[in-house]
Write a protein that holds these residues in place. Structure first.
Motif, PDB file in Angstrom:
ATOM      1  N   ALA A   1      -9.548  10.019  26.616  1.00  0.00           N
ATOM      2  CA  ALA A   1      -8.868   9.301  25.534  1.00  0.00           C
ATOM      3  C   ALA A   1      -9.675   9.326  24.246  1.00  0.00           C
ATOM      4  O   ALA A   1      -9.130   9.051  23.164  1.00  0.00           O
ATOM      5  CB  ALA A   1      -8.601   7.860  25.955  1.00  0.00           C
TER       6      ALA A   1
ATOM      7  N   VAL B   1      -9.209  15.151  35.312  1.00  0.00           N
ATOM      8  CA  VAL B   1      -9.272  14.385  34.068  1.00  0.00           C
ATOM      9  C   VAL B   1     -10.623  13.686  33.970  1.00  0.00           C
ATOM     10  O   VAL B   1     -10.961  12.866  34.825  1.00  0.00           O
ATOM     11  CB  VAL B   1      -8.130  13.346  34.010  1.00  0.00           C
TER      12      VAL B   1
ATOM     13  N   TRP C   1      -9.369  11.277  38.583  1.00  0.00           N
ATOM     14  CA  TRP C   1     -10.046  10.546  37.494  1.00  0.00           C
ATOM     15  C   TRP C   1     -11.548  10.661  37.734  1.00  0.00           C
ATOM     16  O   TRP C   1     -12.082  10.098  38.676  1.00  0.00           O
ATOM     17  CB  TRP C   1      -9.594   9.092  37.494  1.00  0.00           C
TER      18      TRP C   1
ATOM     19  N   VAL D   1      -4.662   6.374  28.478  1.00  0.00           N
ATOM     20  CA  VAL D   1      -4.287   7.412  29.443  1.00  0.00           C
ATOM     21  C   VAL D   1      -3.094   6.936  30.267  1.00  0.00           C
ATOM     22  O   VAL D   1      -2.170   7.712  30.559  1.00  0.00           O
ATOM     23  CB  VAL D   1      -5.477   7.772  30.355  1.00  0.00           C
TER      24      VAL D   1
ATOM     25  N   LEU E   1      -5.204  14.024  25.479  1.00  0.00           N
ATOM     26  CA  LEU E   1      -4.031  13.376  26.054  1.00  0.00           C
ATOM     27  C   LEU E   1      -2.780  14.240  25.948  1.00  0.00           C
ATOM     28  O   LEU E   1      -1.922  14.212  26.852  1.00  0.00           O
ATOM     29  CB  LEU E   1      -3.807  12.022  25.384  1.00  0.00           C
TER      30      LEU E   1
END
Length: 521
Positions: free
Chosen positions: A518, A513, A446, A350, A492
């Motif tokens: 990933a 995210v 995140w 990422v 991604l």
């Protein structure tokens, strides 16, 4: 007075006690940014100072306003950020109790988290204290200060402050004798190694000299970008890896430039220098501590890092050979990258995607989150002073308001914030400021649905994880409620697309995210 001394922006919140501080702001041509909480105002001032190099100025009210900004003051103190906090205070507290916003010792409370805290009893004293702060920001070390003004003084008529130009001299010139000795040491060294810290972040010219001297280098997190990651003898920002001590132990000369080498730089008790150690710093406390604890032969160079390095470049103009191997450096970096990937799976891809999506001059502000912990070790910086993090104090909620302050300072230059799902909620209300100012600001959240770093630490300590999982809101709907744009990329490619769109939007964009992105096809 503030405008005459170069202040263009003030971050703060007005109240009945400090409203007199707002008289004349517009006439002076100063922009005031209205935070939603004094903690946000302080982080904005911090972010503005880191981005521009100018002091960040914040206005707060007596008592709770001052208490609320103490966390940002502590962060600025630990990371040597020039911040000036100007607050109102009560006229007297000894003989009266029960006053609005009363606290026992406001001046003393602020002093615990900044360089100095003083109360001005006259207008002349207030002017003198502000000038003292501005001069110290110029000469260094650059640490936050607090000036308190009693309400009655703020309301009283007085003469305006006199004009003041820039200081007639700059930061302390380094000692020439010490630099001559260091020049001799570098010329004799077979394995010279430089360690650059945040105090040297304006020195983006050192790469050619290091290559001429065949010198290896490390950088602290705050010093990233001073030496380019593609330099063949650059070990990067891997100083906190335990194995870096073994590498440093191979050097016959270590030169620490503009760094305190504190616990949060190393995460161990010692740098690992076993031979000669030279320290270039304008902080005597740092010089004393490092030269007493590290190395067998020690040299203190007190003064400005920039000037010291210019001296070395002039005296060491001829190429030198060393015993460092570019292949060995590259192999070490590959091994450390694999080690970081194993420790925090799914983050490096990422971070690589983020690097590809961002323009080269993007200013990055990160929070205390696992994504930042991994990325700041391996993310290749193409210039110094462009990734800002709450290194020393380690405060959650830093990145969003700091990025707002930074974006206000740098204007059209791209800027982003990176936060964890938990830390974002510490200062989420400052999203309203970014919307209000129509700041183009991607805000990456995140989301691992927990306090992941604390859970991992508990497991390592054989403690059953407790109170580390929280219920999150719908971050995209929360963004909509504030009037911000939002995206929730599932892979991604979509992540990169969302970043590029956010950098073209008028106003902030929440990019939510999930931590397993990933792994998605």
């Amino acid at each position: 007075m503030l405008k005459d001394r170069g202040v263009d922006v003030i971050f703060g919140i007005p109240g009945v006690h400090n409203q007199e501080m707002y008289r004349g702001i517009e006439e002076a041509g100063i922009t005031h940014v209205l935070a939603r909480h004094e903690q946000g105002a302080g982080f904005m001032a911090d972010g503005y100072a880191r981005a521009t190099g100018k002091p960040g100025v914040a206005y707060v009210i007596t008592g709770p306003g001052l208490c609320n900004i103490m966390t940002p003051m502590g962060q600025a103190y630990s990371d040597s950020v020039p911040m000036l906090v100007i607050s109102s205070c009560l006229d007297e507290t000894a003989a009266t109790r029960g006053q609005l916003h009363q606290m026992k010792d406001q001046e003393g409370a602020a002093r615990t988290v900044c360089d100095w805290s003083e109360t001005a009893r006259t207008a002349e004293a207030a002017y003198a204290l502000i000038d003292r702060a501005m001069d110290e920001f110029w000469f260094g070390p650059r640490l936050p200060k607090a000036v308190h003004a009693p309400i009655a003084l703020l309301e009283a008529p007085t003469e305006k402050a006199g004009a003041k130009g820039l200081p007639s001299v700059g930061p302390a010139a380094p000692d020439q004798t010490a630099l001559q000795d260091l020049t001799h040491w570098i010329r004799e060294a077979r394995r010279p190694l430089f360690v650059f810290g945040g105090g040297a972040r304006w020195m983006d010219f050192v790469g050619p000299s290091l290559r001429r001297w065949s010198a290896a280098s490390f950088m602290t997190y705050a010093g990233r970008g001073i030496v380019m990651d593609d330099d063949p003898l650059c070990f990067g920002a891997l100083l906190a890896r335990p194995s870096s001590a073994d590498v440093i132990g191979q050097a016959d000369l270590v030169v620490a430039v503009g760094t305190d080498l504190s616990e949060t730089d190393l995460w161990r008790n010692s740098l690992g220098a076993t031979a000669k150690l030279a320290v270039i710093n304008n902080n005597v406390e740092t010089l004393s501590r490092l030269t007493l604890s590290e190395g067998n032969h020690r040299l203190m160079v007190h003064g400005d890092c920039f000037a010291a390095f210019e001296f070395l470049e002039e005296k060491l103009a001829d190429p030198q050979q060393s015993d460092w191997s570019g292949d060995a450096v590259a192999d070490y970096r590959r091994r450390m990258r694999a080690e970081i990937d194993a420790e925090r799976p799914g983050i490096i891809p990422v971070a690589d995607a983020l690097k590809e999506a961002l323009p080269a001059d993007t200013m990055i502000y990160s929070d205390m989150t696992q994504f930042a912990y991994a990325a700041k070790e391996i993310y290749p910086m193409d210039r110094p002073g462009h990734w800002h993090h709450p290194y020393g104090f380690g405060t959650l909620g830093y990145a969003l308001p700091a990025a707002i302050g930074g974006k206000v300072g740098i204007g059209d230059q791209p800027c982003i914030a990176i936060l964890g799902d938990y830390g974002f909620q510490y200062t989420v209300q400052e999203l309203a400021v970014a919307v209000e100012l129509e700041l183009t600001l991607p805000i990456i959240i995140w989301d691992n649905g927990k306090l992941g770093e604390i859970e991992d630490s508990m497991v390592r300590a054989q403690i059953a994880p407790n109170a580390v999982v929280q219920r999150n809101p719908d971050f995209c709907k929360l963004a909509e409620a504030y009037g911000a744009a939002a995206a929730a990329p599932q892979d991604l490619a979509a992540f990169q697309h969302a970043i590029k769109d956010a950098l073209k939007a008028k106003g902030p964009t929440i990019i939510h995210v999930k931590s397993d992105i990933a792994l998605q096809a």
